[in-house]
Motif scaffolding. Structure first.
Motif, mmCIF file in Angstrom:
data_model
loop_
_atom_site.group_PDB
_atom_site.id
_atom_site.type_symbol
_atom_site.label_atom_id
_atom_site.label_comp_id
_atom_site.label_asym_id
_atom_site.label_seq_id
_atom_site.Cartn_x
_atom_site.Cartn_y
_atom_site.Cartn_z
ATOM 1 N N ASP A 267 5.894 9.466 -4.045
ATOM 2 C CA ASP A 267 5.114 8.678 -4.982
ATOM 3 C C ASP A 267 5.014 7.262 -5.022
ATOM 4 O OD1 ASP A 267 6.773 7.669 -7.111
ATOM 5 O OD2 ASP A 267 7.447 9.845 -7.030
ATOM 6 N N ASP A 268 3.983 6.518 -5.588
ATOM 7 C CA ASP A 268 4.099 5.142 -5.674
ATOM 8 C C ASP A 268 4.547 4.832 -7.176
ATOM 9 O OD1 ASP A 268 2.100 5.566 -7.383
ATOM 10 O OD2 ASP A 268 0.742 4.554 -6.242
ATOM 11 N N GLY A 269 5.164 5.545 -7.853
ATOM 12 C CA GLY A 269 5.698 5.364 -9.148
ATOM 13 C C GLY A 269 4.619 5.656 -10.193
ATOM 14 N N THR A 270 3.478 5.719 -10.098
ATOM 15 C CA THR A 270 2.412 6.200 -10.889
ATOM 16 C C THR A 270 1.634 7.709 -10.354
ATOM 17 O OG1 THR A 270 2.284 3.942 -11.563
ATOM 18 C CG2 THR A 270 0.443 5.452 -12.304
ATOM 19 N N VAL A 271 1.327 7.543 -9.033
ATOM 20 C CA VAL A 271 0.540 8.799 -8.464
ATOM 21 C C VAL A 271 0.946 9.183 -7.286
ATOM 22 C CG1 VAL A 271 -1.786 9.162 -7.323
ATOM 23 C CG2 VAL A 271 -1.656 7.206 -9.214
ATOM 24 N N VAL A 287 1.402 3.542 2.844
ATOM 25 C CA VAL A 287 2.245 2.363 2.864
ATOM 26 C C VAL A 287 3.523 2.143 2.272
ATOM 27 C CG1 VAL A 287 0.261 1.029 4.063
ATOM 28 C CG2 VAL A 287 0.839 0.950 1.378
ATOM 29 N N HIS A 288 4.207 1.677 2.532
ATOM 30 C CA HIS A 288 5.560 1.510 1.647
ATOM 31 C C HIS A 288 5.450 0.425 0.579
ATOM 32 C CE1 HIS A 288 9.903 0.378 0.653
ATOM 33 N NE2 HIS A 288 9.984 1.754 1.156
ATOM 34 N N ALA A 289 4.806 0.984 -0.609
ATOM 35 C CA ALA A 289 4.654 0.220 -1.715
ATOM 36 C C ALA A 289 4.550 0.864 -2.862
ATOM 37 C CB ALA A 289 3.271 -0.653 -1.282
ATOM 38 N N PRO A 290 4.842 0.127 -4.214
ATOM 39 C CA PRO A 290 4.573 0.891 -5.655
ATOM 40 C C PRO A 290 3.114 0.803 -5.916
ATOM 41 C CG PRO A 290 6.578 -0.754 -5.540
ATOM 42 C CD PRO A 290 5.761 -0.885 -4.234
ATOM 43 N N HIS A 291 2.827 1.314 -6.756
ATOM 44 C CA HIS A 291 1.328 1.292 -7.192
ATOM 45 C C HIS A 291 0.527 0.097 -7.413
ATOM 46 C CE1 HIS A 291 -2.149 3.851 -8.776
ATOM 47 N NE2 HIS A 291 -2.141 2.896 -10.048
#
Length: 346
Positions: A267-271, A287-291
């Motif tokens: 997940d991206d922290g949210t989705v 991609v390697h990234a948070p929301h």
């Protein structure tokens, strides 16, 4: 009255220089323009209460979600008119004539932010698109005050206002992707070419299921936020896919735990990555990234630009369409990429 006299004196001092630099502008017009510029007021914020309905280059007209009145803003968010839609349109027409603004043309991209955000969060994306020859329209809507279908009506009015633009695409983040899908439920513009959804919970957000158990969170999220849950009988399953070619970019940590241990899978922290996937997409990647950081992630921005121009997200592989059979995640994962520094306006 005293302030107006001061502005008139300032206009009388500055306007001759303006008229001299612009031979086609009369001295009277230059004085009027200078005074109007000085009297224009910076807005006091409150972006969650306004929705865009008209765009012309950097100018835009917004409607207040509560009072239903309108305001005309320039590209720096200075207010130049307030009142009815007709009054704001008349003022914009006057500005077009006074400043000899040319008609719009070319390839436009409407940027749609997510819940609790504003169009400013799309600045890095907008700058890259502009450098590539696109005309970005950073669309605002009152994300915590209206339902997703109602937000889509603001988007519809904005798209209708883009006269002269020959080709249109949409780049949407998070709930903005659902707003875009809701637009296609009722409307379609033949100029729409491609859509890119970033970190959009196309099957609902598991985190919303958790936090919406708290009354204050439900109240703050508003009607649209309450529609983000993973409810089989809710709004999201009823939304259509875009009526044009579209791609999806998901934020991920590239491991089974993801960024957030409270929600299942990567997940991206949210989705979750799984929730972003939507059958019918022409291409998909992670991609390697948070929301929220995905909007400044260099790989996500480059992939967005490539899909708009070439119909694929990555340069080193063909598009990976989402069918009714999930694609192996190893084939669609992008390497980690550094993110550009956030814009000072965010």
């Amino acid at each position: 009255m005293r302030w107006f006299c001061v502005m008139a004196i300032v206009g009388g001092l500055i306007a001759p220089a303006i008229a001299q630099e612009n031979p086609g502008v009369s001295l009277a017009s230059a004085i009027q323009r200078t005074v109007e510029d000085e009297l224009s007021m910076k807005t006091l914020g409150g972006g969650q209460f306004w929705g865009d309905v008209v765009f012309f280059h950097g100018w835009h007209i917004q409607q207040n979600v509560f009072t239903k009145h309108y305001r005309l803003l320039d590209e720096h968010d200075n207010r130049h008119a307030s009142g009815t839609l007709e009054q704001c349109r008349e003022k914009l027409d006057q500005i077009k004539g006074d400043r000899k603004l040319p008609p719009m043309s070319g390839r436009g991209v409407v940027l749609v932010h997510g819940i609790l955000r504003s169009s400013k969060c799309m600045n890095a994306m907008a700058e890259t698109l502009k450098a590539a020859g696109y005309i970005p329209f950073q669309f605002d809507y009152p994300s915590t005050q209206v339902s997703i279908p109602d937000a889509a009506e603001y988007l519809h009015q904005t798209i209708e206002s883009l006269a002269g633009i020959e080709e249109l695409s949409i780049v949407a983040h998070s709930m903005g992707g659902l707003v875009s899908r809701a637009y296609f439920a009722e409307h379609h513009d033949p100029r729409l070419h491609r859509v890119v959804m970033l970190a959009t919970p196309n099957h609902g957000a598991e985190l919303a299921d958790l936090v919406h158990q708290i009354f204050l969170v439900r109240a703050a999220a508003g009607p649209g936020g309450r529609q983000l849950v993973t409810d089989a009988k809710g709004l999201i399953p009823s939304l259509p896919v875009p009526k044009c070619e579209f791609a999806i970019i998901a934020g991920a940590r590239n491991n089974p735990a993801g960024w957030n241990p409270l929600i299942p899978g990567d997940d991206d922290g949210t989705v979750t990555v799984a929730s972003t996937r939507l059958v019918g997409a022409a291409d998909f990647s992670t991609v390697h990234a948070p929301h929220t950081s995905i909007l400044r992630n260099r790989a996500a921005i480059e992939q967005t630009l490539r899909f708009l121009s070439e119909g694929r997200l990555q340069a080193d592989r063909a598009a990976v369409a989402i069918t009714d059979k999930p694609e192996p995640m190893a084939n669609v994962t992008s390497p980690a990429a550094p993110s550009p520094a956030p814009s000072a306006q965010e």
